[in-house]
Design a protein around this motif. Structure first.
Motif, PDB file in Angstrom:
ATOM      1  N   ASP A   2       0.825  -1.199   0.000  1.00  0.00           N
ATOM      2  CA  ASP A   2       0.000   0.000   0.000  1.00  0.00           C
ATOM      3  C   ASP A   2       0.863   1.253   0.000  1.00  0.00           C
ATOM      4  O   ASP A   2       1.826   1.362   0.758  1.00  0.00           O
ATOM      5  CB  ASP A   2      -0.906   0.031   1.236  1.00  0.00           C
ATOM      6  CG  ASP A   2      -1.677   1.343   1.339  1.00  0.00           C
ATOM      7  OD1 ASP A   2      -2.586   1.555   0.511  1.00  0.00           O
ATOM      8  OD2 ASP A   2      -1.346   2.167   2.223  1.00  0.00           O
ATOM      9  N   THR A   3       0.489   2.214  -0.844  1.00  0.00           N
ATOM     10  CA  THR A   3       1.211   3.475  -0.919  1.00  0.00           C
ATOM     11  C   THR A   3       0.208   4.612  -1.090  1.00  0.00           C
ATOM     12  O   THR A   3      -1.012   4.402  -1.008  1.00  0.00           O
ATOM     13  CB  THR A   3       2.242   3.452  -2.068  1.00  0.00           C
ATOM     14  OG1 THR A   3       2.998   4.661  -2.047  1.00  0.00           O
ATOM     15  CG2 THR A   3       1.586   3.263  -3.421  1.00  0.00           C
ATOM     16  N   ALA A   4       0.691   5.835  -1.293  1.00  0.00           N
ATOM     17  CA  ALA A   4      -0.188   6.987  -1.459  1.00  0.00           C
ATOM     18  C   ALA A   4       0.617   8.174  -1.959  1.00  0.00           C
ATOM     19  O   ALA A   4       1.815   8.296  -1.652  1.00  0.00           O
ATOM     20  CB  ALA A   4      -0.850   7.355  -0.130  1.00  0.00           C
ATOM     21  N   PRO A   5      -0.019   9.095  -2.693  1.00  0.00           N
ATOM     22  CA  PRO A   5       0.682  10.309  -3.119  1.00  0.00           C
ATOM     23  C   PRO A   5       1.229  11.122  -1.949  1.00  0.00           C
ATOM     24  O   PRO A   5       2.299  11.732  -2.060  1.00  0.00           O
ATOM     25  CB  PRO A   5      -0.401  11.096  -3.871  1.00  0.00           C
ATOM     26  CG  PRO A   5      -1.348  10.058  -4.354  1.00  0.00           C
ATOM     27  CD  PRO A   5      -1.372   9.013  -3.278  1.00  0.00           C
ATOM     28  N   GLN A   6       0.501  11.146  -0.835  1.00  0.00           N
ATOM     29  CA  GLN A   6       0.929  11.961   0.305  1.00  0.00           C
ATOM     30  C   GLN A   6       2.263  11.500   0.885  1.00  0.00           C
ATOM     31  O   GLN A   6       3.028  12.305   1.409  1.00  0.00           O
ATOM     32  CB  GLN A   6      -0.132  11.922   1.405  1.00  0.00           C
ATOM     33  CG  GLN A   6       0.213  12.848   2.581  1.00  0.00           C
ATOM     34  CD  GLN A   6      -0.305  12.349   3.907  1.00  0.00           C
ATOM     35  OE1 GLN A   6      -0.673  11.190   4.063  1.00  0.00           O
ATOM     36  NE2 GLN A   6      -0.322  13.227   4.893  1.00  0.00           N
ATOM     37  N   TYR A   7       2.562  10.217   0.846  1.00  0.00           N
ATOM     38  CA  TYR A   7       3.730   9.668   1.528  1.00  0.00           C
ATOM     39  C   TYR A   7       5.016  10.172   0.875  1.00  0.00           C
ATOM     40  O   TYR A   7       5.406   9.729  -0.201  1.00  0.00           O
ATOM     41  CB  TYR A   7       3.699   8.142   1.519  1.00  0.00           C
ATOM     42  CG  TYR A   7       2.461   7.531   2.155  1.00  0.00           C
ATOM     43  CD1 TYR A   7       1.685   8.253   3.057  1.00  0.00           C
ATOM     44  CD2 TYR A   7       2.074   6.241   1.838  1.00  0.00           C
ATOM     45  CE1 TYR A   7       0.562   7.691   3.628  1.00  0.00           C
ATOM     46  CE2 TYR A   7       0.954   5.662   2.418  1.00  0.00           C
ATOM     47  CZ  TYR A   7       0.197   6.395   3.309  1.00  0.00           C
ATOM     48  OH  TYR A   7      -0.924   5.829   3.875  1.00  0.00           O
ATOM     49  N   GLY A   8       5.649  11.119   1.557  1.00  0.00           N
ATOM     50  CA  GLY A   8       6.847  11.733   1.009  1.00  0.00           C
ATOM     51  C   GLY A   8       6.566  12.588  -0.202  1.00  0.00           C
ATOM     52  O   GLY A   8       7.476  12.892  -0.977  1.00  0.00           O
ATOM     53  N   TYR A   9       5.290  12.984  -0.371  1.00  0.00           N
ATOM     54  CA  TYR A   9       4.869  13.811  -1.516  1.00  0.00           C
ATOM     55  C   TYR A   9       5.350  13.216  -2.841  1.00  0.00           C
ATOM     56  O   TYR A   9       6.004  13.869  -3.659  1.00  0.00           O
ATOM     57  CB  TYR A   9       5.335  15.254  -1.350  1.00  0.00           C
ATOM     58  CG  TYR A   9       4.746  15.936  -0.136  1.00  0.00           C
ATOM     59  CD1 TYR A   9       3.502  15.549   0.371  1.00  0.00           C
ATOM     60  CD2 TYR A   9       5.427  16.951   0.516  1.00  0.00           C
ATOM     61  CE1 TYR A   9       2.950  16.151   1.482  1.00  0.00           C
ATOM     62  CE2 TYR A   9       4.876  17.572   1.651  1.00  0.00           C
ATOM     63  CZ  TYR A   9       3.636  17.165   2.119  1.00  0.00           C
ATOM     64  OH  TYR A   9       3.097  17.772   3.226  1.00  0.00           O
ATOM     65  N   GLY A  10       4.986  11.958  -3.028  1.00  0.00           N
ATOM     66  CA  GLY A  10       5.326  11.246  -4.254  1.00  0.00           C
ATOM     67  C   GLY A  10       6.478  10.275  -4.105  1.00  0.00           C
ATOM     68  O   GLY A  10       6.647   9.383  -4.939  1.00  0.00           O
TER      69      GLY A  10
END
Length: 338
Positions: free
Chosen positions: A56-64
């Motif tokens: 699982d990942t997301a755009p928010q995590y480390g801003y890309g």
């Protein structure tokens, strides 16, 4: 390395099956502490090597940053994996950040909240480019709700989801672009509002159904069973308090929480079980839960998690926790309910 056999569970009514242990990739993007890129990629590779198939990942995590790192590994190992990312934040290039954040060495972007039809579609397409892939399996609506935006701030954003964002998600799922849709949040109440919008496959709920806290048990978890939706449990250690840390919900734990953790630990010690092992395995006693999603920062941390995962926990431990009032009434445990 020989992959272990990890139980798989189906996501909702979809054909997706994920291992009951997953890999959350927020920590790998440098939340609070720096994680070198090679170490992050090695952790993702190690997770796949040991038999974990859900990332699982997301755009928010480390801003890309997280999506780039995940893509670096999964592009060459996509077969058999289940990948989720999130919508609700678009990224814009910046030379500085508009507000404080918790990311160490993020990419030079800032976030813009957008849960509209166009915002969801743009976020999805941008994620595919950062990942370097042509698709993901699960798409979550990220951090909508009053915990993130406040009561008044959330109203226009919820309206965006209600009037357009949900339709975008349905179109992506109905077209086969994604296989499952849901929300990824830290509060269960907004998920009850989501049920009123329509049908969802899976929810990623962090911190609200753990060994320490079962506030989401009813009506949320019971509604998931009625509606055929699955739950991924994020934050199984409640941001550190259940693995010897001092933080709960990313802040210093209040004394009442510290005392409850001590009581949980005493019961675990009586049964010769490490508290983190019980915390990691506890959520899977609920039939709606399909996965537990910790966030190790290194292959070594993941190996530690695997030791807790492999620990044998006697059914009597759960019964004793229930007897001492340390589990909410109605909590499913082996052999019955608390």
């Amino acid at each position: 390395m020989t992959a272990r056999i990890i139980e798989k569970r189906q996501i909702g009514k979809t054909g997706l099956e994920i291992t009951t242990l997953g890999l959350g990739c927020a920590s790998l993007a440098g939340i609070f502490t720096d994680v070198p890129a090679d170490q992050a990629r090695a952790t993702i590779s190690h997770a796949l090597d040991v038999g974990i198939n859900y990332v699982d990942t997301a755009p928010q995590y480390g801003y890309g940053r997280s999506e780039h790192l995940v893509g670096d590994v999964l592009r060459e190992r996509r077969a058999g994996t289940v990948l989720s990312t999130k919508v609700g934040r678009k990224l814009k290039p910046v030379t500085g950040w508009s507000e404080p954040h918790n990311w160490v060495n993020p990419l030079p972007f800032d976030q813009v909240y957008d849960y509209s039809y166009d915002g969801v579609m743009r976020s999805y397409e941008d994620s595919l480019q950062r990942l370097g892939m042509n698709g993901v399996d699960i798409l979550y609506v990220h951090d909508i709700g009053t915990a993130t935006h406040g009561i008044e701030g959330n109203k226009p954003l919820w309206k965006q989801l209600e009037t357009g964002g949900y339709r975008a998600l349905r179109e992506l799922r109905d077209s086969g672009a994604v296989k499952a849709i849901g929300l990824g949040v830290n509060e269960w109440q907004v998920l009850m509002d989501a049920f009123a919008l329509g049908d969802w496959d899976v929810f990623l709920l962090a911190g609200r159904y753990t060994l320490l806290e079962q506030t989401s048990l009813s009506p949320f978890m019971t509604t998931c069973l009625e509606r055929g939706a699955s739950v991924v449990i994020g934050g199984p250690f409640n941001s550190g308090i259940l693995v010897g840390g001092s933080t709960f919900n990313y802040a210093k734990a209040p004394q009442a929480i510290v005392d409850r953790v001590k009581a949980l630990e005493t019961v675990c010690q009586d049964f010769g079980v490490a508290l983190p092992a019980a915390a990691l395995q506890f959520p899977l006693t609920h039939p709606a839960v399909c996965n537990v999603l910790p966030g190790p920062k290194s292959p070594e941390e993941l190996d530690g998690i695997l030791k807790w995962w492999d620990a044998k926990i006697p059914d009597a431990l759960w019964g004793e926790l229930a007897n001492q009032g340390l589990l909410a009434v109605g909590t499913p445990i082996p052999g019955g309910v608390a």
